[in-house]
Design an enzyme around this catalytic site. Structure first.
Site, PDB file in Angstrom:
ATOM      1  CG  ASP A  94      -5.092   2.475  -3.006  1.00 53.09           C
ATOM      2  OD1 ASP A  94      -4.893   2.760  -1.813  1.00 53.09           O
ATOM      3  OD2 ASP A  94      -5.960   1.680  -3.369  1.00 53.09           O
ATOM      4  CE  LYS A 124      -0.294   5.882   1.494  1.00 50.75           C
ATOM      5  NZ  LYS A 124      -1.149   6.081   2.679  1.00 50.75           N
ATOM      6  NE  ARG A 128      17.538  18.763  14.999  1.00 50.68           N
ATOM      7  CZ  ARG A 128      17.438  19.786  15.835  1.00 50.68           C
ATOM      8  NH1 ARG A 128      17.159  19.576  17.113  1.00 50.68           N
ATOM      9  NH2 ARG A 128      17.600  21.016  15.404  1.00 50.68           N
ATOM     10  CG  HIS A 183      -1.800   1.155   1.344  1.00 49.11           C
ATOM     11  ND1 HIS A 183      -2.802   1.395   0.427  1.00 49.11           N
ATOM     12  CD2 HIS A 183      -1.849   2.174   2.236  1.00 49.11           C
ATOM     13  CE1 HIS A 183      -3.432   2.497   0.745  1.00 49.11           C
ATOM     14  NE2 HIS A 183      -2.877   2.997   1.851  1.00 49.11           N
TER      15      HIS A 183
END
Length: 312
Positions: free
Chosen positions: A177, A159, A243, A138
């Site tokens: 999808d 998304k 980071r 997915h």
């Protein structure tokens, strides 16, 4: 259910069916092919009966030199209940004993006009493509600056909306999808869209849109090698995010490890730009430039220099 049957290669390679028609629904279970030279000489101890058998000029010339009882025995042994088919190449004449054995055992005998080595190569490529291990995930697959980026995340995280923004910025949609993934070799995963969903994006509030109709043929592509996975997740205050970009997480799909980045989602973050830069940065790393490593090595030099000054 068998992915490939003998009748599929008859149609694909325009092969002439000579005999053994009852067996055209036999499954082909391996992309490995066999040229049964040793078998023609009578050595059947390791005969790979489950493979497609190719008889070229070399095998047929040798066969012609055998006695009639040997010829009958060899062809009878070649036609097993596992053999999907026997292909005689270069348009050669089909031996009577082969037709006889093939009808008895329902092994299709096919004739090809092309050279043995050329057919061997084309048939291997076709079978490897068809028989490759597959899975479905997915997510959304986009080609960004030549990098196949698989965007994953929970339903509703954004998304498809991010994909739409990326397409507007000139990148190409492969699948939305559901992404069908095929293992082409040890290091290569190729993704494509199920036929029903090809070129379509589902945007909450708008519904289903056709990307090719709206943005043109340059905004889509049928399949793409997957190089990078970006997982979108809702921002958590308590979670520590990378980071510097020194930690490279991996995700395993089928038999291949792919680089995975976690991108936190919160209002005000332009995800399309972040993913675009992530793809460019991934390309740079593959070319040997790692900004995070360069920064840390420079930082280490600065610290060493300041320690040296303090000592002086």
């Amino acid at each position: 259910m068998a992915k490939v049957r003998t009748k599929d290669i008859i149609e694909k390679f325009n092969l002439e069916l000579i005999s053994g028609e009852e067996g055209i629904n036999r499954p082909i279970v391996t992309s490995d092919l066999s040229r049964p030279g040793l078998e023609m000489a009578g050595f059947f101890d390791y005969y790979p009966a489950e493979r497609v058998q190719l008889l070229g000029m070399t095998e047929m010339e040798f066969y012609d030199k055998l006695s009639m009882p040997e010829q009958r025995q060899r062809m009878s042994s070649l036609c097993s209940d596992l053999t999907p088919c026997i292909i005689v190449t270069r348009g050669q004449e089909i031996p009577e004993y082969l037709i006889e054995a093939s009808e008895r055992e329902s092994v299709p005998v096919l004739r090809a006009s092309s050279k043995t080595t050329r057919l061997f190569s084309r048939l291997t490529n076709y079978l490897e493509f068809k028989l490759a291990p597959t899975t479905a995930v997915h997510g959304v697959l986009i080609d960004i600056y030549g990098v196949g980026v698989l965007i994953t995340g929970k339903s509703g995280v954004g998304k498809s909306e991010t994909a739409l923004e990326l397409v507007k910025r000139g990148h190409r949609l492969v699948a939305d999808d559901c992404v069908e993934i095929r293992q082409e070799d040890e290091e290569t995963l190729v993704g494509n869209s199920p036929e029903l969903l090809q070129n379509l994006l589902e945007i909450r509030g708008l519904g289903i849109i056709n990307v090719m109709t709206l943005f043109g043929a340059g905004a889509v592509r049928n399949y793409k090698r997957i190089s990078l996975v970006i997982n979108l997740e809702l921002w958590e205050k308590t979670k520590q995010y990378d980071r510097l970009g020194l930690d490279e997480e991996k995700i395993r799909i089928l038999d291949t490890d792919l680089t995975k980045l976690i991108v936190p989602v919160r209002p005000g973050r332009n995800l399309a730009v972040i993913i675009e830069v992530a793809a460019m940065n991934f390309r740079l790393k593959r070319m040997g430039y790692n900004a995070a490593q360069q920064f840390t090595s420079k930082l280490a030099d600065v610290i060493m220099e300041s320690d040296h000054h303090d000592e002086v």
